[in-house]
Design a protein around this motif. Structure first.
Motif, PDB file in Angstrom:
ATOM      1  N   GLY A  10     -44.452  32.572  46.372  1.00 48.80           N
ATOM      2  CA  GLY A  10     -43.623  32.659  47.308  1.00 48.80           C
ATOM      3  C   GLY A  10     -42.578  32.197  47.593  1.00 48.80           C
ATOM      4  O   GLY A  10     -42.054  32.156  46.500  1.00 48.80           O
ATOM      5  N   LEU A  18     -44.625  24.648  44.260  1.00 55.24           N
ATOM      6  CA  LEU A  18     -45.626  25.504  44.304  1.00 55.24           C
ATOM      7  C   LEU A  18     -46.484  25.349  43.261  1.00 55.24           C
ATOM      8  O   LEU A  18     -46.445  24.914  42.186  1.00 55.24           O
ATOM      9  CB  LEU A  18     -44.965  27.039  44.217  1.00 55.24           C
ATOM     10  N   THR A 117     -46.805  37.375  40.120  1.00 54.27           N
ATOM     11  CA  THR A 117     -46.641  36.860  41.524  1.00 54.27           C
ATOM     12  C   THR A 117     -44.974  36.377  41.669  1.00 54.27           C
ATOM     13  O   THR A 117     -44.541  35.883  40.631  1.00 54.27           O
ATOM     14  CB  THR A 117     -47.609  35.877  41.618  1.00 54.27           C
TER      15      THR A 117
END
Length: 123
Positions: A10, A18, A117
């Motif tokens: 993110g 994170l 990701t």
């Protein structure tokens, strides 16, 4: 078939944290090392952190003291806790596993990668 599925990326401000997670599933016999790599735009993929089945860890110099890797052998999962994030940590993060899997009744060793990701750290 074996799959690695990552989650937890993110957008975060510099100095933030994170936590990335990766779950391996499928016809797994046993997993040796599990690692996190990252690739920033225009750069080569690099090893961020790795952990063996026995729990030994290694880190890139750039993340030592800020990132922490852990795994749950029973669940075939690996996590990466990222603290004190910097803009230069911005990259796509990939989970990697060196494992033995069943394939047509035969156990063989292969390397598997997750889909990646995105981690973006704003200044």
């Amino acid at each position: 078939q074996v799959q690695l599925v990552e989650s937890g990326g993110g957008l975060v401000q510099a100095g933030g944290s994170l936590r990335l997670s990766c779950a391996a599933s499928g016809s797994i016999f046993t997993i040796n090392a599990m690692d996190w790599y990252r690739q920033a735009p225009g750069k080569q993929r690099e090893l961020v952190a790795g952990i063996t089945s026995g729990g030994s860890t290694n880190y890139a110099d750039s993340v030592k003291g800020r990132f922490y890797i852990s795994r749950d052998n029973a669940k075939n999962t690996v996590n990466l806790q990222m603290n004190s994030l910097k803009p230069e940590d911005t990259a796509v993060y990939y989970c990697h596993a060196d494992l033995y899997a069943y394939n047509s009744g035969i156990v063989s060793n292969r390397n598997y990668w997750g889909q990646g990701t995105q981690v973006t750290v704003s200044s």
